[in-house]
Design an enzyme around this catalytic site. Structure first.
Site, PDB file in Angstrom:
ATOM      1  N   GLU A 179       0.821  -1.206   0.000  1.00  0.00           N
ATOM      2  CA  GLU A 179       0.000   0.000   0.000  1.00  0.00           C
ATOM      3  C   GLU A 179       0.860   1.264   0.000  1.00  0.00           C
ATOM      4  O   GLU A 179       0.540   2.246  -0.663  1.00  0.00           O
ATOM      5  CB  GLU A 179      -0.949  -0.002   1.199  1.00  0.00           C
ATOM      6  CG  GLU A 179      -2.096  -0.989   1.075  1.00  0.00           C
ATOM      7  CD  GLU A 179      -3.042  -0.651  -0.075  1.00  0.00           C
ATOM      8  OE1 GLU A 179      -3.088   0.514  -0.505  1.00  0.00           O
ATOM      9  OE2 GLU A 179      -3.735  -1.564  -0.540  1.00  0.00           O
ATOM     10  N   TYR A 210      -7.743   5.770   2.677  1.00  0.00           N
ATOM     11  CA  TYR A 210      -7.777   4.723   1.656  1.00  0.00           C
ATOM     12  C   TYR A 210      -6.849   3.570   2.038  1.00  0.00           C
ATOM     13  O   TYR A 210      -7.229   2.397   2.024  1.00  0.00           O
ATOM     14  CB  TYR A 210      -7.377   5.304   0.309  1.00  0.00           C
ATOM     15  CG  TYR A 210      -7.462   4.323  -0.841  1.00  0.00           C
ATOM     16  CD1 TYR A 210      -8.538   4.367  -1.730  1.00  0.00           C
ATOM     17  CD2 TYR A 210      -6.493   3.352  -1.040  1.00  0.00           C
ATOM     18  CE1 TYR A 210      -8.634   3.461  -2.781  1.00  0.00           C
ATOM     19  CE2 TYR A 210      -6.578   2.442  -2.078  1.00  0.00           C
ATOM     20  CZ  TYR A 210      -7.638   2.509  -2.944  1.00  0.00           C
ATOM     21  OH  TYR A 210      -7.736   1.602  -3.982  1.00  0.00           O
ATOM     22  N   ASP A 218     -11.723   6.294  -3.584  1.00  0.00           N
ATOM     23  CA  ASP A 218     -10.832   7.304  -4.153  1.00  0.00           C
ATOM     24  C   ASP A 218     -11.591   7.961  -5.309  1.00  0.00           C
ATOM     25  O   ASP A 218     -12.777   7.691  -5.526  1.00  0.00           O
ATOM     26  CB  ASP A 218      -9.491   6.711  -4.601  1.00  0.00           C
ATOM     27  CG  ASP A 218      -9.615   5.697  -5.728  1.00  0.00           C
ATOM     28  OD1 ASP A 218     -10.723   5.526  -6.272  1.00  0.00           O
ATOM     29  OD2 ASP A 218      -8.602   5.080  -6.078  1.00  0.00           O
TER      30      ASP A 218
END
Length: 200
Positions: free
Chosen positions: A44, A127, A145
Site C-alpha cells: 500500500e 484509503y 478514491d
C-alpha cells in the site's frame, strides 16, 4: 443514503457486473497472493500515486531484502531510500520506516488491526488504512478514491462534490455497494479494476 437510492436489486446487479468484468481483466500482481499484514502494508505504501506495473518489480526486490517488519526497521535509511528511488516520492521511504518504528514500539511489531490505529501511522491515509483492514484482516471496509467515486456517481446518479474522497455520501455508497464478505478482494479486483485505479 437511503434504501430507495440504493435498492438491493440494483446493488446485486452492480456487484455482479463489476465482479464479472474484474474476472476477465484480472492482473497478476504479487500483493494479490498474500494476506500477510506486513506485506500488504508495504504494498500500500509503494502503490500510493504510483502505477502498479512500476511498483511490481520494486515490491519484489523490497520483500526479498526486507521480508519482515524487523528486517525493515533494522535497515539503514539510505538503503531503503535507494531501493525505492525508482518509484519517486522521496518521502515515501522515510514515512514507511517511521511507521515501522512506531509499530515496533506501540504494537510489539504487529500491524495494527483498526482503521483508527492505522491512521496514526505516518503516510497512512483513509484509503490505505481501509485497504489494509479489508485485505489483511478481512474487515468490511470499502475503499473510496476519485476513480471509485466516479463509478458510484455515474451508476447511482448523484454528485459527491469536488473533493470526492471526503464525501460522506460517497463513502456511505461505497459501504452499501460492497459485498458482505471478501471486501478485500472486492476492493482489489472489482472496484479497483473497473475504476481505473492505478494499483488495483
Amino acid at each position: 443514503m437511503t434504501d430507495d437510492q440504493l435498492p438491493i436489486t440494483k446493488l446485486r446487479w452492480f456487484r455482479r457486473k463489476l465482479k464479472a468484468w474484474a474476472k476477465q481483466n484480472m492482473r497478476n500482481f504479487p500483493w494479490r497472493k498474500t494476506k500477510d499484514p506486513y506485506a500488504i502494508l508495504v504494498a500500500e505504501f509503494l502503490l500510493q500515486k504510483t502505477n502498479a506495473d512500476t511498483v511490481a518489480p520494486v515490491y519484489q526486490r523490497f520483500m526479498e531484502r526486507y521480508p519482515t517488519l524487523s528486517a525493515l526497521a533494522a535497515a539503514p535509511p539510505e538503503d531503503v531510500t535507494m531501493l525505492l528511488q525508482p518509484l519517486g516520492l522521496a518521502f515515501r521511504a522515510l514515512r514507511l520506516r517511521q511507521s515501522t518504528q512506531l509499530i515496533l514500539k506501540n504494537y510489539r511489531g504487529k500491524i495494527p488491526k483498526t482503521e483508527a490505529q492505522l491512521l496514526e501511522l505516518p503516510g497512512v491515509g483513509k484509503y490505505t488504512a481501509r485497504s489494509i483492514c479489508a485485505h489483511a484482516f478481512g474487515q468490511r471496509k470499502a475503499v473510496l478514491d476519485t476513480n471509485v467515486a466516479r463509478i458510484l456517481e455515474r451508476f447511482f446518479g448523484f454528485w459527491g462534490g469536488r473533493v470526492k474522497w471526503r464525501s460522506q455520501e460517497l463513502q456511505d455508497a461505497a459501504e452499501r455497494a460492497a459485498p458482505k464478505t471478501k471486501v478485500g478482494t472486492w476492493n482489489l479486483d472489482a472496484i479497483g479494476l473497473c475504476g481505473g485505479s492505478l494499483h488495483r
